[in-house]
Write a protein that holds these residues in place. Structure first.
Motif, PDB file in Angstrom:
ATOM      1  N   PRO A  89     -16.968   6.654  19.282  1.00  0.00           N
ATOM      2  CA  PRO A  89     -18.278   6.411  19.904  1.00  0.00           C
ATOM      3  C   PRO A  89     -18.187   5.760  21.276  1.00  0.00           C
ATOM      4  O   PRO A  89     -19.108   5.860  22.076  1.00  0.00           O
ATOM      5  CB  PRO A  89     -18.970   5.472  18.898  1.00  0.00           C
ATOM      6  N   ARG A  90     -17.058   5.076  21.563  1.00  0.00           N
ATOM      7  CA  ARG A  90     -16.904   4.416  22.863  1.00  0.00           C
ATOM      8  C   ARG A  90     -16.670   5.416  23.995  1.00  0.00           C
ATOM      9  O   ARG A  90     -16.761   5.068  25.171  1.00  0.00           O
ATOM     10  CB  ARG A  90     -15.730   3.430  22.820  1.00  0.00           C
ATOM     11  N   LYS A  91     -16.330   6.650  23.635  1.00  0.00           N
ATOM     12  CA  LYS A  91     -15.960   7.632  24.657  1.00  0.00           C
ATOM     13  C   LYS A  91     -17.029   8.697  24.893  1.00  0.00           C
ATOM     14  O   LYS A  91     -16.735   9.764  25.411  1.00  0.00           O
ATOM     15  CB  LYS A  91     -14.630   8.296  24.275  1.00  0.00           C
ATOM     16  N   ILE A  92     -18.266   8.405  24.512  1.00  0.00           N
ATOM     17  CA  ILE A  92     -19.326   9.346  24.856  1.00  0.00           C
ATOM     18  C   ILE A  92     -19.506   9.324  26.368  1.00  0.00           C
ATOM     19  O   ILE A  92     -19.384   8.280  27.003  1.00  0.00           O
ATOM     20  CB  ILE A  92     -20.647   9.028  24.119  1.00  0.00           C
ATOM     21  N   VAL A  93     -19.776  10.497  26.956  1.00  0.00           N
ATOM     22  CA  VAL A  93     -19.753  10.661  28.407  1.00  0.00           C
ATOM     23  C   VAL A  93     -21.164  10.805  28.967  1.00  0.00           C
ATOM     24  O   VAL A  93     -21.987  11.547  28.409  1.00  0.00           O
ATOM     25  CB  VAL A  93     -18.899  11.893  28.794  1.00  0.00           C
ATOM     26  N   LEU A  94     -21.421  10.105  30.049  1.00  0.00           N
ATOM     27  CA  LEU A  94     -22.706  10.172  30.726  1.00  0.00           C
ATOM     28  C   LEU A  94     -23.064  11.616  31.061  1.00  0.00           C
ATOM     29  O   LEU A  94     -22.253  12.355  31.603  1.00  0.00           O
ATOM     30  CB  LEU A  94     -22.643   9.340  32.013  1.00  0.00           C
ATOM     31  N   GLY A  95     -24.273  12.032  30.718  1.00  0.00           N
ATOM     32  CA  GLY A  95     -24.748  13.376  31.037  1.00  0.00           C
ATOM     33  C   GLY A  95     -24.515  14.412  29.956  1.00  0.00           C
ATOM     34  O   GLY A  95     -25.051  15.530  30.031  1.00  0.00           O
ATOM     35  N   LYS A  96     -23.731  14.077  28.921  1.00  0.00           N
ATOM     36  CA  LYS A  96     -23.479  15.040  27.845  1.00  0.00           C
ATOM     37  C   LYS A  96     -24.720  15.173  26.939  1.00  0.00           C
ATOM     38  O   LYS A  96     -25.361  14.166  26.589  1.00  0.00           O
ATOM     39  CB  LYS A  96     -22.285  14.603  26.990  1.00  0.00           C
ATOM     40  N   PRO A  97     -25.072  16.393  26.541  1.00  0.00           N
ATOM     41  CA  PRO A  97     -26.235  16.573  25.653  1.00  0.00           C
ATOM     42  C   PRO A  97     -25.926  16.148  24.215  1.00  0.00           C
ATOM     43  O   PRO A  97     -24.784  16.201  23.780  1.00  0.00           O
ATOM     44  CB  PRO A  97     -26.509  18.081  25.721  1.00  0.00           C
ATOM     45  N   TYR A  98     -26.970  15.741  23.520  1.00  0.00           N
ATOM     46  CA  TYR A  98     -26.838  15.477  22.088  1.00  0.00           C
ATOM     47  C   TYR A  98     -28.149  15.848  21.399  1.00  0.00           C
ATOM     48  O   TYR A  98     -29.195  16.012  22.037  1.00  0.00           O
ATOM     49  CB  TYR A  98     -26.466  14.023  21.806  1.00  0.00           C
ATOM     50  N   ALA A  99     -28.073  15.987  20.078  1.00  0.00           N
ATOM     51  CA  ALA A  99     -29.270  16.290  19.279  1.00  0.00           C
ATOM     52  C   ALA A  99     -29.253  15.430  18.024  1.00  0.00           C
ATOM     53  O   ALA A  99     -28.186  15.128  17.485  1.00  0.00           O
ATOM     54  CB  ALA A  99     -29.311  17.770  18.914  1.00  0.00           C
ATOM     55  N   ILE A 100     -30.428  15.022  17.605  1.00  0.00           N
ATOM     56  CA  ILE A 100     -30.577  14.284  16.347  1.00  0.00           C
ATOM     57  C   ILE A 100     -31.511  15.083  15.448  1.00  0.00           C
ATOM     58  O   ILE A 100     -32.618  15.456  15.860  1.00  0.00           O
ATOM     59  CB  ILE A 100     -31.136  12.867  16.589  1.00  0.00           C
ATOM     60  N   LEU A 101     -31.063  15.366  14.225  1.00  0.00           N
ATOM     61  CA  LEU A 101     -31.877  16.094  13.246  1.00  0.00           C
ATOM     62  C   LEU A 101     -32.473  15.084  12.275  1.00  0.00           C
ATOM     63  O   LEU A 101     -31.748  14.405  11.543  1.00  0.00           O
ATOM     64  CB  LEU A 101     -31.027  17.122  12.496  1.00  0.00           C
ATOM     65  N   LYS A 102     -33.814  14.969  12.291  1.00  0.00           N
ATOM     66  CA  LYS A 102     -34.510  13.993  11.447  1.00  0.00           C
ATOM     67  C   LYS A 102     -35.198  14.687  10.276  1.00  0.00           C
ATOM     68  O   LYS A 102     -35.574  15.855  10.369  1.00  0.00           O
ATOM     69  CB  LYS A 102     -35.544  13.234  12.276  1.00  0.00           C
ATOM     70  N   SER A 103     -35.388  13.938   9.223  1.00  0.00           N
ATOM     71  CA  SER A 103     -36.095  14.487   8.056  1.00  0.00           C
ATOM     72  C   SER A 103     -37.556  14.749   8.420  1.00  0.00           C
ATOM     73  O   SER A 103     -38.150  14.035   9.233  1.00  0.00           O
ATOM     74  CB  SER A 103     -36.024  13.502   6.884  1.00  0.00           C
TER      75      SER A 103
END
Length: 412
Positions: A89-103
């Motif tokens: 988790p310390r190496k996540i890069v600025l500008g990279k996309p992510y998605a969260i899937l919620k119930s």
């Protein structure tokens, strides 16, 4: 006549009764609702979740992102400890996309966190009961293309004129770096290519897969290049010409992408720091601070250290004949005893030691004597093994035919 009239009246009454008993047609005004299209991505049916998409912003951390979406701090601590060996988790890069899937309920609990490492690769952190993490790839299709181009000023401009990716110019520079000086191209030089492009889900361009075959006419001399697998076990591939000779040299021409050669190998040069005349047994390549420095050939690092004169430096033994050294680095990227391959990053341009500006001083030894690499008849790379030669010629024959069918454009 009375009887006939009576019969006619009776028939009219019966007809009217029959018409009265028929049920009137009712218009069907029912609206048919189409089921929503099923959307699949990252191996999940997104219809089943509330989907939140964003990119890593300045100040973001993995824990902060999860906390913002309602994950308990104790849960975050548990998740981080479970996944850090696969996903740091310390190496996540600025500008990279992510998605969260919620119930899809009132709690809107985050079930899955998806981090997009690049256009193709992604990491899935499953936040449900049994926390798990894995990496996967988006579906990629390969499309073959055949193109040609002509040089009016530079290779990059010729590539852009054809509406092609600048990555092709980069790939061609890598392929021909030992045989063509791209700083000295002439107007009218031309090329043909057969190459493969990658697309995600058949629509999103994801870069160049490889160049299968090319021919570059420089000063009216054809330079062929064919991609061929030289090791079926490792899958290693390289480029060879129409006579099965390797295009690669044992050494790269330079240890980095440089701005200019600021000082050449010389028996007598005025030293800008020491203010005296002395021999300069190296070649200085000026480049911006932090520019990656490469090993010019395969070898073993025999020194990775610092001295007052050399600053941060790395020295590599390539075989019993050749050794190279790289001085004034801002930072070293390899350790003593480490084995490196040609093109591996071994450090970064700086100005440590006796240096007036950012550059790398490249030193070259042959049989223990420092020499000018530009004056050496350097060996070529390893040739194709004899047992693979017939397979090579069989593989390139259809590619030569394909190249021959591509038409050149006239220079402007």
């Amino acid at each position: 006549m009375k009887r006939l009239g009576y019969l006619l009246m009776l028939m009219m009454v019966m007809t009217a009764c029959n018409n009265h008993n028929e049920k009137p047609e009712i218009a069907d005004n029912t609206v048919k609702v189409k089921a929503p299209a099923i959307v699949k991505e990252f191996g999940f049916v997104l219809n089943d979740y509330e989907v939140v998409r964003d990119t890593i912003r300045s100040g973001d951390s993995f824990g902060l992102i999860l906390g913002t979406h309602g994950v308990d701090p104790n849960k975050i601590f548990e998740i981080v400890n479970k996944v850090r060996d696969t996903f740091n988790p310390r190496k996540i890069v600025l500008g990279k996309p992510y998605a969260i899937l919620k119930s899809r309920d009132s709690a809107a609990t985050p079930n899955v966190f998806i981090y997009e490492n690049d256009l193709v690769n992604y990491t899935v952190v499953d936040l449900r009961d049994s926390i798990s993490v894995y990496t996967a790839k988006k579906p990629v299709t390969i499309t073959k293309r055949s193109v040609s181009g002509v040089i009016n000023s530079s290779l990059t401009e010729a590539i852009q004129d054809e509406g092609l990716s600048y990555l092709i110019a980069h790939e061609m520079s890598n392929i021909y770096q030992w045989s063509i000086d791209f700083f000295r191209l002439q107007k009218g030089d031309r090329f043909k290519l057969v190459y493969n492009e990658r697309y995600i889900n058949d629509s999103i361009y994801a870069g160049i897969e490889n160049i299968e075959a090319s021919v570059f006419y420089h000063e009216d001399k054809p330079y062929y290049a064919f991609n061929f697998m030289v090791d079926s076990t490792s899958g290693e591939r390289d480029y060879y010409d129409e006579k099965a000779r390797p295009l690669q040299s044992f050494f790269l021409k330079a240890p980095l992408n440089f701005t200019r050669i600021s000082s050449r190998f010389s028996p007598r040069r005025f030293h800008p720091v020491q203010q005296r005349w002395k021999a300069h047994k190296g070649t200085d390549y000026a480049a911006p601070h932090g520019t990656p420095i490469w090993s010019t050939a395969n070898g073993v690092v025999i020194a990775s250290s610092y001295t007052a004169g050399n600053g941060n430096y790395v020295k590599i033994k390539h075989n019993g004949t050749y050794t190279t050294q790289y001085l004034h680095m801002s930072k070293r990227a390899v350790k003593q005893g480490q084995r490196v391959k040609q093109g591996d990053i071994i450090g970064y341009v700086g100005s440590t030691g006796l240096a007036t500006g950012p550059h790398v001083c490249y030193r070259f030894w042959k049989n223990g004597v420092q020499v000018d690499p530009f004056r050496q008849n350097l060996p070529a790379a390893e040739p194709i093994e004899d047992k693979y030669i017939p397979s090579y010629f069989a593989a390139i024959e259809p590619l030569k035919t394909e190249l021959g069918k591509i038409e050149f454009k006239e220079p402007i």
